[in-house]
Design a protein around this motif. Structure first.
Motif, PDB file in Angstrom:
ATOM      1  N   TYR A  75       0.852  -1.181   0.000  1.00 12.70           N
ATOM      2  CA  TYR A  75       0.000   0.000   0.000  1.00 12.70           C
ATOM      3  C   TYR A  75       0.889   1.233   0.000  1.00 12.70           C
ATOM      4  O   TYR A  75       1.934   1.248   0.654  1.00 12.70           O
ATOM      5  CB  TYR A  75      -0.900   0.038   1.231  1.00 12.70           C
ATOM      6  N   VAL A  76       0.467   2.250  -0.715  1.00  9.15           N
ATOM      7  CA  VAL A  76       1.168   3.528  -0.747  1.00  9.15           C
ATOM      8  C   VAL A  76       0.143   4.633  -0.556  1.00  9.15           C
ATOM      9  O   VAL A  76      -1.064   4.397  -0.648  1.00  9.15           O
ATOM     10  CB  VAL A  76       1.938   3.723  -2.080  1.00  9.15           C
ATOM     11  N   ASP A  77       0.624   5.854  -0.303  1.00  8.53           N
ATOM     12  CA  ASP A  77      -0.310   6.946  -0.064  1.00  8.53           C
ATOM     13  C   ASP A  77      -0.494   7.890  -1.242  1.00  8.53           C
ATOM     14  O   ASP A  77      -1.342   8.774  -1.186  1.00  8.53           O
ATOM     15  CB  ASP A  77       0.086   7.727   1.189  1.00  8.53           C
ATOM     16  N   THR A  78       0.256   7.715  -2.317  1.00  8.56           N
ATOM     17  CA  THR A  78       0.091   8.573  -3.487  1.00  8.56           C
ATOM     18  C   THR A  78       0.244   7.761  -4.773  1.00  8.56           C
ATOM     19  O   THR A  78       0.898   6.717  -4.780  1.00  8.56           O
ATOM     20  CB  THR A  78       1.141   9.712  -3.520  1.00  8.56           C
ATOM     21  N   SER A  79      -0.321   8.281  -5.840  1.00  9.77           N
ATOM     22  CA  SER A  79      -0.179   7.598  -7.132  1.00  9.77           C
ATOM     23  C   SER A  79       1.265   7.676  -7.639  1.00  9.77           C
ATOM     24  O   SER A  79       1.722   6.773  -8.343  1.00  9.77           O
ATOM     25  CB  SER A  79      -1.156   8.178  -8.158  1.00  9.77           C
ATOM     26  N   ALA A  80       1.993   8.732  -7.272  1.00  9.55           N
ATOM     27  CA  ALA A  80       3.405   8.830  -7.679  1.00  9.55           C
ATOM     28  C   ALA A  80       4.220   7.693  -7.055  1.00  9.55           C
ATOM     29  O   ALA A  80       5.058   7.081  -7.724  1.00  9.55           O
ATOM     30  CB  ALA A  80       3.976  10.187  -7.271  1.00  9.55           C
ATOM     31  N   LYS A  81       3.954   7.382  -5.789  1.00  8.48           N
ATOM     32  CA  LYS A  81       4.655   6.268  -5.144  1.00  8.48           C
ATOM     33  C   LYS A  81       4.215   4.936  -5.747  1.00  8.48           C
ATOM     34  O   LYS A  81       5.015   4.009  -5.865  1.00  8.48           O
ATOM     35  CB  LYS A  81       4.413   6.290  -3.638  1.00  8.48           C
ATOM     36  N   ARG A  82       2.951   4.840  -6.118  1.00  8.61           N
ATOM     37  CA  ARG A  82       2.483   3.623  -6.785  1.00  8.61           C
ATOM     38  C   ARG A  82       3.266   3.396  -8.068  1.00  8.61           C
ATOM     39  O   ARG A  82       3.725   2.293  -8.342  1.00  8.61           O
ATOM     40  CB  ARG A  82       0.988   3.718  -7.094  1.00  8.61           C
TER      41      ARG A  82
END
Length: 103
Positions: A75-82
């Motif tokens: 799980y990540v908190d932003t689409s950039a990290k995804r």
């Protein structure tokens, strides 16, 4: 994994207990660990919120590298990290879930 250790909260927090894996799973409180909310105001008593926040940070401590075959996703908190995580071809699933991160 042999030698892995489970904690019932943040490993650095006072009051956190450590258990051998996998036998220690029975000592963990899934209601606290997976609670949607960790803040609680009880008439000036800050302790329930502090305890919920500590428990929500339960950990699995692994003494060595975790083989990618054990990782089902993250799980990540932003689409950039995804997008960054998706660069790892062996990572099967990356999901944005902002609500599970402290803000």
């Amino acid at each position: 994994m042999p030698e892995a250790v489970l904690t019932d909260g943040n490993a650095a927090a006072d009051g956190t207990r450590f258990y051998p894996s996998p036998d220690g799973l029975g000592n963990l409180d899934s209601k606290l660990i997976f609670a949607k909310y960790w803040t609680e105001w009880t008439g000036g008593n800050w302790w329930p919120s502090k305890e919920k926040k500590r428990a929500r940070n339960a950990e699995v401590l692994v003494p060595r590298v975790v083989p990618s075959t054990y990782i089902e996703g993250c799980y990540v908190d932003t689409s950039a990290k995804r997008d960054l995580c998706r660069e790892f071809n062996e990572l099967p699933a990356v999901t944005v879930r902002r609500e599970i991160y402290f803000r």
